[in-house]
Design a protein around this motif. Structure first.
Motif, PDB file in Angstrom:
ATOM      1  N   SER A  55       8.127   4.826   0.002  1.00 47.22           N
ATOM      2  CA  SER A  55       6.863   5.026  -0.709  1.00 47.22           C
ATOM      3  C   SER A  55       5.806   3.980  -0.388  1.00 47.22           C
ATOM      4  CB  SER A  55       7.105   5.032  -2.224  1.00 47.22           C
ATOM      5  OG  SER A  55       7.623   3.779  -2.643  1.00 47.22           O
ATOM      6  N   ARG A  56       6.202   2.847   0.216  1.00 45.77           N
ATOM      7  CA  ARG A  56       5.275   1.762   0.520  1.00 45.77           C
ATOM      8  C   ARG A  56       5.255   1.473   2.015  1.00 45.77           C
ATOM      9  NH1 ARG A  56       2.207   1.328  -4.007  1.00 45.77           N
ATOM     10  NH2 ARG A  56       3.561   1.721  -5.776  1.00 45.77           N
ATOM     11  N   VAL A  74      -3.820   8.838   4.251  1.00 45.74           N
ATOM     12  CA  VAL A  74      -5.191   9.290   4.027  1.00 45.74           C
ATOM     13  C   VAL A  74      -6.154   8.516   4.926  1.00 45.74           C
ATOM     14  CG1 VAL A  74      -7.087   9.325   2.352  1.00 45.74           C
ATOM     15  CG2 VAL A  74      -4.807  10.133   1.691  1.00 45.74           C
ATOM     16  N   LEU A  75      -5.951   7.203   5.051  1.00 42.60           N
ATOM     17  CA  LEU A  75      -6.800   6.391   5.916  1.00 42.60           C
ATOM     18  C   LEU A  75      -6.680   6.829   7.373  1.00 42.60           C
ATOM     19  CD1 LEU A  75      -6.421   2.733   4.586  1.00 42.60           C
ATOM     20  CD2 LEU A  75      -8.520   4.075   4.746  1.00 42.60           C
ATOM     21  N   LEU A  76      -5.451   7.011   7.828  1.00 41.87           N
ATOM     22  CA  LEU A  76      -5.242   7.396   9.229  1.00 41.87           C
ATOM     23  C   LEU A  76      -5.871   8.748   9.537  1.00 41.87           C
ATOM     24  CD1 LEU A  76      -1.572   6.320  10.081  1.00 41.87           C
ATOM     25  CD2 LEU A  76      -3.688   5.314  10.913  1.00 41.87           C
ATOM     26  N   THR A  77      -5.589   9.718   8.717  1.00 40.68           N
ATOM     27  CA  THR A  77      -6.100  11.057   8.997  1.00 40.68           C
ATOM     28  C   THR A  77      -7.594  11.167   8.758  1.00 40.68           C
ATOM     29  OG1 THR A  77      -5.490  11.803   6.774  1.00 40.68           O
ATOM     30  CG2 THR A  77      -3.884  12.170   8.521  1.00 40.68           C
ATOM     31  N   GLY A  78      -8.089  10.479   7.726  1.00 43.97           N
ATOM     32  CA  GLY A  78      -9.506  10.575   7.392  1.00 43.97           C
ATOM     33  C   GLY A  78     -10.409   9.884   8.386  1.00 43.97           C
ATOM     34  N   ARG A  79      -9.906   8.842   9.022  1.00 42.83           N
ATOM     35  CA  ARG A  79     -10.743   8.080   9.951  1.00 42.83           C
ATOM     36  C   ARG A  79     -10.396   8.311  11.409  1.00 42.83           C
ATOM     37  NH1 ARG A  79     -13.148   2.812   7.433  1.00 42.83           N
ATOM     38  NH2 ARG A  79     -13.060   3.307   5.225  1.00 42.83           N
ATOM     39  N   GLY A  80      -9.371   9.097  11.665  1.00 41.33           N
ATOM     40  CA  GLY A  80      -9.006   9.386  13.045  1.00 41.33           C
ATOM     41  C   GLY A  80      -8.303   8.241  13.746  1.00 41.33           C
ATOM     42  N   PHE A  81      -7.697   7.325  12.964  1.00 40.53           N
ATOM     43  CA  PHE A  81      -6.954   6.215  13.559  1.00 40.53           C
ATOM     44  C   PHE A  81      -5.546   6.671  13.928  1.00 40.53           C
ATOM     45  CE2 PHE A  81      -9.445   3.234  10.511  1.00 40.53           C
ATOM     46  CZ  PHE A  81     -10.552   3.281  11.339  1.00 40.53           C
ATOM     47  N   THR A  82      -4.895   5.888  14.773  1.00 43.23           N
ATOM     48  CA  THR A  82      -3.489   6.141  15.091  1.00 43.23           C
ATOM     49  C   THR A  82      -2.587   5.063  14.504  1.00 43.23           C
ATOM     50  OG1 THR A  82      -3.671   4.971  17.208  1.00 43.23           O
ATOM     51  CG2 THR A  82      -4.065   7.345  17.230  1.00 43.23           C
ATOM     52  N   ALA A  83      -3.178   3.935  14.088  1.00 39.97           N
ATOM     53  CA  ALA A  83      -2.394   2.837  13.531  1.00 39.97           C
ATOM     54  C   ALA A  83      -3.287   1.966  12.654  1.00 39.97           C
ATOM     55  CB  ALA A  83      -1.776   1.991  14.642  1.00 39.97           C
ATOM     56  N   LEU A  84      -2.651   1.262  11.720  1.00 37.78           N
ATOM     57  CA  LEU A  84      -3.349   0.326  10.847  1.00 37.78           C
ATOM     58  C   LEU A  84      -2.614  -1.007  10.852  1.00 37.78           C
ATOM     59  CD1 LEU A  84      -3.813   2.694   7.770  1.00 37.78           C
ATOM     60  CD2 LEU A  84      -5.667   1.859   9.237  1.00 37.78           C
ATOM     61  N   THR A 114       0.844  -1.196   0.000  1.00 38.83           N
ATOM     62  CA  THR A 114       0.000   0.000   0.000  1.00 38.83           C
ATOM     63  C   THR A 114       0.881   1.248   0.000  1.00 38.83           C
ATOM     64  OG1 THR A 114      -1.763  -1.129   1.236  1.00 38.83           O
ATOM     65  CG2 THR A 114      -1.771   1.284   1.285  1.00 38.83           C
ATOM     66  N   PRO A 115       0.593   2.225  -0.853  1.00 37.89           N
ATOM     67  CA  PRO A 115       1.385   3.457  -0.833  1.00 37.89           C
ATOM     68  C   PRO A 115       1.276   4.181   0.514  1.00 37.89           C
ATOM     69  CG  PRO A 115       0.098   3.307  -2.853  1.00 37.89           C
ATOM     70  CD  PRO A 115      -0.393   2.213  -1.949  1.00 37.89           C
ATOM     71  N   VAL A 116       2.372   4.750   0.957  1.00 40.32           N
ATOM     72  CA  VAL A 116       2.395   5.503   2.207  1.00 40.32           C
ATOM     73  C   VAL A 116       1.327   6.590   2.189  1.00 40.32           C
ATOM     74  CG1 VAL A 116       3.761   7.148   3.551  1.00 40.32           C
ATOM     75  CG2 VAL A 116       4.779   4.985   2.828  1.00 40.32           C
ATOM     76  N   ARG A 117       1.177   7.256   1.063  1.00 42.05           N
ATOM     77  CA  ARG A 117       0.179   8.322   0.955  1.00 42.05           C
ATOM     78  C   ARG A 117      -1.232   7.789   1.224  1.00 42.05           C
ATOM     79  NH1 ARG A 117       0.096  13.317  -1.710  1.00 42.05           N
ATOM     80  NH2 ARG A 117       2.145  12.873  -2.590  1.00 42.05           N
ATOM     81  N   VAL A 131       1.362  -0.289  11.096  1.00 40.03           N
ATOM     82  CA  VAL A 131       1.951   0.977  10.679  1.00 40.03           C
ATOM     83  C   VAL A 131       1.251   2.095  11.450  1.00 40.03           C
ATOM     84  CG1 VAL A 131       0.437   1.296   8.652  1.00 40.03           C
ATOM     85  CG2 VAL A 131       2.691   2.383   8.716  1.00 40.03           C
ATOM     86  N   THR A 132       2.049   2.943  12.075  1.00 40.52           N
ATOM     87  CA  THR A 132       1.532   4.017  12.911  1.00 40.52           C
ATOM     88  C   THR A 132       1.781   5.377  12.264  1.00 40.52           C
ATOM     89  OG1 THR A 132       3.604   4.343  14.113  1.00 40.52           O
ATOM     90  CG2 THR A 132       2.102   2.628  14.952  1.00 40.52           C
ATOM     91  N   GLU A 133       1.234   6.393  12.883  1.00 45.26           N
ATOM     92  CA  GLU A 133       1.490   7.757  12.420  1.00 45.26           C
ATOM     93  C   GLU A 133       2.992   8.032  12.390  1.00 45.26           C
ATOM     94  OE1 GLU A 133      -2.284  10.123  14.368  1.00 45.26           O
ATOM     95  OE2 GLU A 133      -0.776   9.250  15.681  1.00 45.26           O
TER      96      GLU A 133
END
Length: 200
Positions: free
Chosen positions: A76-77, A25-35, A18-21, A48-50
């Motif tokens: 980039s990934r 977008v997922l983290l900031t858009g959904r208010g998460f701190t990690a995926l 998955t691209p870092v960008r 992967v965290t902020e």
């Protein structure tokens, strides 16, 4: 309180490619701190965290950029920045133990895994904190519901103030005080339970 009672599900995940960008977008858009990061089979391979996503991407202003920054290509990934040593918990782990580990390790989110099912959720400090933001009326309603299922409707008087639960047993049976307290204490948002003599 157990992890299964507070965890977030279904889990939003990314893959190592998955691209870092996109992850940002997922983290900031959904208010998460990690995926959680999963492979093609859905198996957990990292997180992967902020902080991970910021690694190598925040550079000095172009007017003062260091030579080594000019020569380095930012990751980039997700697979290039993710953490592979991941603390996990199970749905039946006690939340108090999870919070203690989060504090000790300075982490904000922990993936939840179950044997045979893999990744089933994620629990964050925000998930735990949300339990203490519940209204007293919501807590009281759930305590009443659970006690009615345990001992029948109308037996237990329930009052809640600031997450502190007071129970009154219409039958005044001391043998039932501990089980009723355990039932009430298992409700999200309950901070303390006391049993007092019935006033009627």
């Amino acid at each position: 309180m157990l992890v299964r009672e507070v965890m977030t599900r279904p889990v939003v995940t990314v893959r190592p490619d998955t691209p870092v960008r996109a992850a940002a977008v997922l983290l900031t858009g959904r208010g998460f701190t990690a995926l959680p990061v999963v492979d093609g089979d859905g198996e957990l391979v990292g997180i992967v965290t902020e902080a991970d996503l910021l690694r190598g991407r925040v550079r000095h202003d172009a007017r003062s950029m260091l030579p080594e920054e000019l020569a380095t290509i930012p990751p980039s990934r997700v697979g290039e920045v993710m953490t592979t040593q991941v603390l996990t918990v199970t749905p039946i782990t006690d939340v108090a133990d999870v919070v203690a580990r989060m504090r000790a390790l300075g982490i904000r989110s922990v993936p939840v895994v179950r044997a045979g099912a893999g990744l089933v959720g994620i629990v964050s400090r925000r998930d735990v904190l949300a339990t203490f933001a519940r209204t007293d009326s919501a807590i009281a309603a759930e305590v009443r519901h659970r006690l009615a299922a345990y001992a029948g409707p109308g037996r237990w008087g329930v009052a809640v103030q600031g997450g502190q639960v007071t129970l009154r047993d219409a039958l005044a049976d001391p043998a039932e005080e501990h089980p009723a307290s355990v039932v009430a204490a298992s409700v999200r948002g309950v901070l303390h339970v006391q049993v007092l003599p019935d006033e009627t």
